[in-house]
Design a protein around this motif. Structure first.
Motif, PDB file in Angstrom:
ATOM      1  N   HIS A   1       0.862  -1.209  -0.084  1.00 49.46           N
ATOM      2  CA  HIS A   1      -0.098  -0.058   0.015  1.00 49.46           C
ATOM      3  C   HIS A   1       0.850   1.213   0.132  1.00 49.46           C
ATOM      4  O   HIS A   1       0.442   2.418  -0.186  1.00 49.46           O
ATOM      5  N   GLN A   2       1.854   1.259   0.364  1.00 54.02           N
ATOM      6  CA  GLN A   2       3.067   2.376   0.485  1.00 54.02           C
ATOM      7  C   GLN A   2       3.416   2.668  -0.966  1.00 54.02           C
ATOM      8  O   GLN A   2       3.289   1.902  -1.879  1.00 54.02           O
ATOM      9  N   GLY A   3       4.127   3.886  -1.002  1.00 56.27           N
ATOM     10  CA  GLY A   3       4.769   4.338  -2.388  1.00 56.27           C
ATOM     11  C   GLY A   3       5.887   3.548  -2.717  1.00 56.27           C
ATOM     12  O   GLY A   3       6.522   2.662  -2.053  1.00 56.27           O
ATOM     13  N   PHE A   4       6.368   3.672  -3.953  1.00 57.22           N
ATOM     14  CA  PHE A   4       7.604   3.019  -4.321  1.00 57.22           C
ATOM     15  C   PHE A   4       8.747   3.167  -3.659  1.00 57.22           C
ATOM     16  O   PHE A   4       9.350   1.925  -3.046  1.00 57.22           O
ATOM     17  N   TRP A   5       9.267   4.414  -3.000  1.00 57.20           N
ATOM     18  CA  TRP A   5      10.469   4.577  -2.304  1.00 57.20           C
ATOM     19  C   TRP A   5      10.306   4.013  -1.081  1.00 57.20           C
ATOM     20  O   TRP A   5      11.226   3.297  -0.515  1.00 57.20           O
ATOM     21  N   SER A   6       9.231   3.917  -0.496  1.00 52.19           N
ATOM     22  CA  SER A   6       8.912   3.372   0.910  1.00 52.19           C
ATOM     23  C   SER A   6       8.967   1.975   0.926  1.00 52.19           C
ATOM     24  O   SER A   6       9.581   1.400   1.691  1.00 52.19           O
ATOM     25  N   GLN A   7       8.526   1.499  -0.213  1.00 55.34           N
ATOM     26  CA  GLN A   7       8.458   0.023  -0.288  1.00 55.34           C
ATOM     27  C   GLN A   7       9.790  -0.600  -0.369  1.00 55.34           C
ATOM     28  O   GLN A   7      10.398  -1.483   0.275  1.00 55.34           O
ATOM     29  N   MET A   8      10.632   0.245  -1.298  1.00 55.81           N
ATOM     30  CA  MET A   8      12.206  -0.032  -1.489  1.00 55.81           C
ATOM     31  C   MET A   8      12.973  -0.014  -0.008  1.00 55.81           C
ATOM     32  O   MET A   8      13.852  -1.006   0.376  1.00 55.81           O
ATOM     33  N   VAL A   9      12.885   1.098   0.504  1.00 56.55           N
ATOM     34  CA  VAL A   9      13.436   1.292   1.825  1.00 56.55           C
ATOM     35  C   VAL A   9      13.034  -0.038   2.946  1.00 56.55           C
ATOM     36  O   VAL A   9      13.861  -0.338   3.587  1.00 56.55           O
ATOM     37  N   SER A  10      11.709  -0.192   2.970  1.00 61.40           N
ATOM     38  CA  SER A  10      11.268  -1.067   3.870  1.00 61.40           C
ATOM     39  C   SER A  10      11.810  -2.334   3.465  1.00 61.40           C
ATOM     40  O   SER A  10      12.384  -2.843   4.374  1.00 61.40           O
ATOM     41  N   LEU A  11      11.821  -2.728   2.281  1.00 56.20           N
ATOM     42  CA  LEU A  11      12.669  -4.219   1.951  1.00 56.20           C
ATOM     43  C   LEU A  11      14.130  -4.323   2.200  1.00 56.20           C
ATOM     44  O   LEU A  11      14.429  -5.205   2.350  1.00 56.20           O
ATOM     45  N   VAL A  12      14.728  -3.103   2.005  1.00 63.55           N
ATOM     46  CA  VAL A  12      16.157  -3.174   2.526  1.00 63.55           C
ATOM     47  C   VAL A  12      16.450  -3.368   3.960  1.00 63.55           C
ATOM     48  O   VAL A  12      17.174  -4.049   4.090  1.00 63.55           O
ATOM     49  N   VAL A  13      15.449  -2.805   4.623  1.00 63.84           N
ATOM     50  CA  VAL A  13      15.577  -3.028   5.967  1.00 63.84           C
ATOM     51  C   VAL A  13      15.290  -4.351   6.560  1.00 63.84           C
ATOM     52  O   VAL A  13      16.146  -4.964   7.220  1.00 63.84           O
ATOM     53  N   VAL A  14      14.229  -4.864   5.809  1.00 61.52           N
ATOM     54  CA  VAL A  14      14.041  -6.499   6.165  1.00 61.52           C
ATOM     55  C   VAL A  14      15.190  -7.083   5.642  1.00 61.52           C
ATOM     56  O   VAL A  14      15.443  -8.046   6.279  1.00 61.52           O
ATOM     57  N   ALA A  15      15.639  -7.123   4.356  1.00 55.95           N
ATOM     58  CA  ALA A  15      16.900  -7.847   3.903  1.00 55.95           C
ATOM     59  C   ALA A  15      18.051  -7.739   4.912  1.00 55.95           C
ATOM     60  O   ALA A  15      18.604  -8.814   5.346  1.00 55.95           O
ATOM     61  N   PHE A  16      18.327  -6.710   5.466  1.00 54.73           N
ATOM     62  CA  PHE A  16      19.578  -6.600   6.301  1.00 54.73           C
ATOM     63  C   PHE A  16      19.062  -7.405   7.786  1.00 54.73           C
ATOM     64  O   PHE A  16      19.760  -7.977   8.410  1.00 54.73           O
ATOM     65  N   VAL A  17      17.896  -6.913   8.406  1.00 54.36           N
ATOM     66  CA  VAL A  17      17.380  -7.558   9.526  1.00 54.36           C
ATOM     67  C   VAL A  17      17.502  -9.227   9.337  1.00 54.36           C
ATOM     68  O   VAL A  17      17.970  -9.599  10.393  1.00 54.36           O
ATOM     69  N   ILE A  18      16.916  -9.459   8.580  1.00 51.15           N
ATOM     70  CA  ILE A  18      16.744 -10.959   8.232  1.00 51.15           C
ATOM     71  C   ILE A  18      18.110 -11.919   8.104  1.00 51.15           C
ATOM     72  O   ILE A  18      18.278 -12.893   8.663  1.00 51.15           O
ATOM     73  N   THR A  19      18.867 -11.223   7.210  1.00 52.23           N
ATOM     74  CA  THR A  19      20.152 -11.951   7.048  1.00 52.23           C
ATOM     75  C   THR A  19      21.101 -11.911   8.297  1.00 52.23           C
ATOM     76  O   THR A  19      21.592 -12.848   8.770  1.00 52.23           O
ATOM     77  N   ILE A  20      21.033 -10.742   8.880  1.00 49.54           N
ATOM     78  CA  ILE A  20      21.784 -10.606  10.257  1.00 49.54           C
ATOM     79  C   ILE A  20      21.067 -11.898  11.157  1.00 49.54           C
ATOM     80  O   ILE A  20      21.806 -12.546  12.040  1.00 49.54           O
ATOM     81  N   LEU A  21      19.771 -11.743  11.198  1.00 51.75           N
ATOM     82  CA  LEU A  21      19.100 -12.824  12.326  1.00 51.75           C
ATOM     83  C   LEU A  21      19.571 -14.266  11.966  1.00 51.75           C
ATOM     84  O   LEU A  21      19.883 -15.001  12.897  1.00 51.75           O
ATOM     85  N   VAL A  22      19.365 -14.415  10.811  1.00 55.23           N
ATOM     86  CA  VAL A  22      19.447 -15.946  10.297  1.00 55.23           C
ATOM     87  C   VAL A  22      20.947 -16.239  10.451  1.00 55.23           C
ATOM     88  O   VAL A  22      21.121 -17.390  11.098  1.00 55.23           O
ATOM     89  N   TYR A  23      21.884 -15.704   9.925  1.00 54.91           N
ATOM     90  CA  TYR A  23      23.318 -16.142   9.975  1.00 54.91           C
ATOM     91  C   TYR A  23      23.905 -15.904  10.944  1.00 54.91           C
ATOM     92  O   TYR A  23      24.990 -16.644  11.545  1.00 54.91           O
ATOM     93  N   GLY A  24      23.438 -14.717  12.046  1.00 56.82           N
ATOM     94  CA  GLY A  24      23.918 -14.808  13.382  1.00 56.82           C
ATOM     95  C   GLY A  24      23.333 -16.095  13.975  1.00 56.82           C
ATOM     96  O   GLY A  24      24.441 -16.451  14.982  1.00 56.82           O
ATOM     97  N   VAL A  25      22.374 -16.520  14.108  1.00 52.30           N
ATOM     98  CA  VAL A  25      21.999 -17.823  14.580  1.00 52.30           C
ATOM     99  C   VAL A  25      22.492 -18.929  14.242  1.00 52.30           C
ATOM    100  O   VAL A  25      23.177 -19.660  14.817  1.00 52.30           O
ATOM    101  N   VAL A  26      22.875 -18.935  12.930  1.00 48.75           N
ATOM    102  CA  VAL A  26      23.700 -20.144  12.319  1.00 48.75           C
ATOM    103  C   VAL A  26      25.165 -20.050  12.834  1.00 48.75           C
ATOM    104  O   VAL A  26      25.486 -21.256  13.319  1.00 48.75           O
ATOM    105  N   ALA A  27      25.886 -19.070  12.714  1.00 52.72           N
ATOM    106  CA  ALA A  27      27.235 -18.991  13.487  1.00 52.72           C
ATOM    107  C   ALA A  27      27.127 -19.314  14.890  1.00 52.72           C
ATOM    108  O   ALA A  27      28.087 -19.930  15.299  1.00 52.72           O
TER     109      ALA A  27
END
Length: 316
Positions: free
Chosen positions: A164-190
């Protein structure tokens, strides 16, 4: 006039600052909702990855996890994010089809592992680092390839949450999600793959209680990692099957949505009929159906590829 103009400029700057702060709050809240929505796939991603590290020399584990994590970020930001945003804007009907291709691949990987185990096949357990850099590269590429499918599911789920958000808000939100999830997943794996080394350090402490805890960790971790490998295989079947089931009748495909409707209806009935345990039992039924679908579809792909390989071998 100059003072009035300066005051007006300061008011405009203050208004812009407030608007920017509100936008950042919106992005943060949206990213948080998107991450929560993708939590199920995040758990699967965390379960799948450690199996790629079995047999790897201890001193190379963290280096390989780092390479896989960097590959995961590259998957999300360079490949998945721009494609998902563009397709969502111009060709939204293609997204479920792409997801089903990925789901089929995940189902194939999971089914292949199951049939390999049932046929009595044994993997070469010689540590990959002893085979040379090429074997380590193969481990990383295999893990990153699987991560691509799981990351695509995570990012598309997140995209649906912020659609429902604008294009740029979508992009920024997904960038945040990408970093948060990657750090979470591979931090637990490590943490998981280094837990036995932590146990060895505890076992050398003076306190008998701490020593006992350390020895317990060392003894338990091989069993924990073996169990995680099984969970990872089931997760491939579960997520692959769920992707297929959920997207088969998604908006834009005009295909067959009966499996998802049927499973969802029974899941809802179980949840209502079983009281406090309804949520867990309903979810378990949905998960079981997804895993069965994943196994059946994956087995078909395994069979087709095996048949093609046999024909090629006979032709040669």
């Amino acid at each position: 006039m100059a003072i009035g103009g300066l005051i007006g400029l300061l008011d405009d700057i203050a208004a812009l600052a407030k608007l920017s702060a509100a936008s950042l709050d919106d992005v943060s809240a949206a990213a948080g909702r998107a991450t929560a929505k993708a939590a199920g796939v995040v758990i699967d991603d965390t379960a799948v990855t450690p199996q790629y590290l079995q047999g790897v020399a201890a001193e190379r584990e963290l280096a390989i996890v780092k390479k896989i994590a960097l590959g995961s970020i590259r998957n999300k930001l360079i490949f998945i994010l721009p494609v998902a945003l563009l397709l969502n804007h111009f060709l939204p009907a293609l997204l479920p089809i792409i997801l089903m291709v990925g789901g089929t691949y995940l189902a194939f990987e999971g089914a292949e592992k199951v049939w390999h185990k049932l046929s009595g096949g044994h993997d070469d357990e010689k540590p990959s680092v002893e085979k040379g850099p090429e074997a380590e590269k193969k481990i990383v590429s295999g893990a990153v390839r699987t991560d691509l499918i799981l990351s695509a599911e995570i990012m598309v789920i997140a995209l649906a949450t912020v659609a429902h958000q604008g294009f740029w808000s979508q992009m920024v939100s997904l960038v945040v999600v990408a970093f948060v999830i990657t750090i979470l997943v591979y931090g637990v794996v490590a943490l998981l793959v280094r837990m036995d080394d932590f146990g060895l350090k505890l076992a050398k402490r003076d306190s008998s209680g701490v020593q006992k805890l350390g020895r317990g960790l060392v003894t338990a971790m091989p069993k924990v990692l073996a169990a995680i490998a099984v969970v990872g295989t089931v997760a491939m079947l579960w997520v692959g099957g769920h992707i297929l089931m959920a997207n088969l009748g998604a908006d834009g495909t005009g295909w067959f949505n009966a499996p998802y409707d049927w499973v969802h209806h029974i899941e809802h009935s179980i949840s209502e009929a079983t009281g406090a345990l309804g949520g867990i039992l309903g979810w378990s039924f949905n998960t079981l159906c997804s895993a069965v679908i994943g196994f059946l579809v994956g087995s078909i792909v395994v069979g087709v590829l095996h048949l093609m390989s046999s024909k090629k071998a006979h032709a040669e």
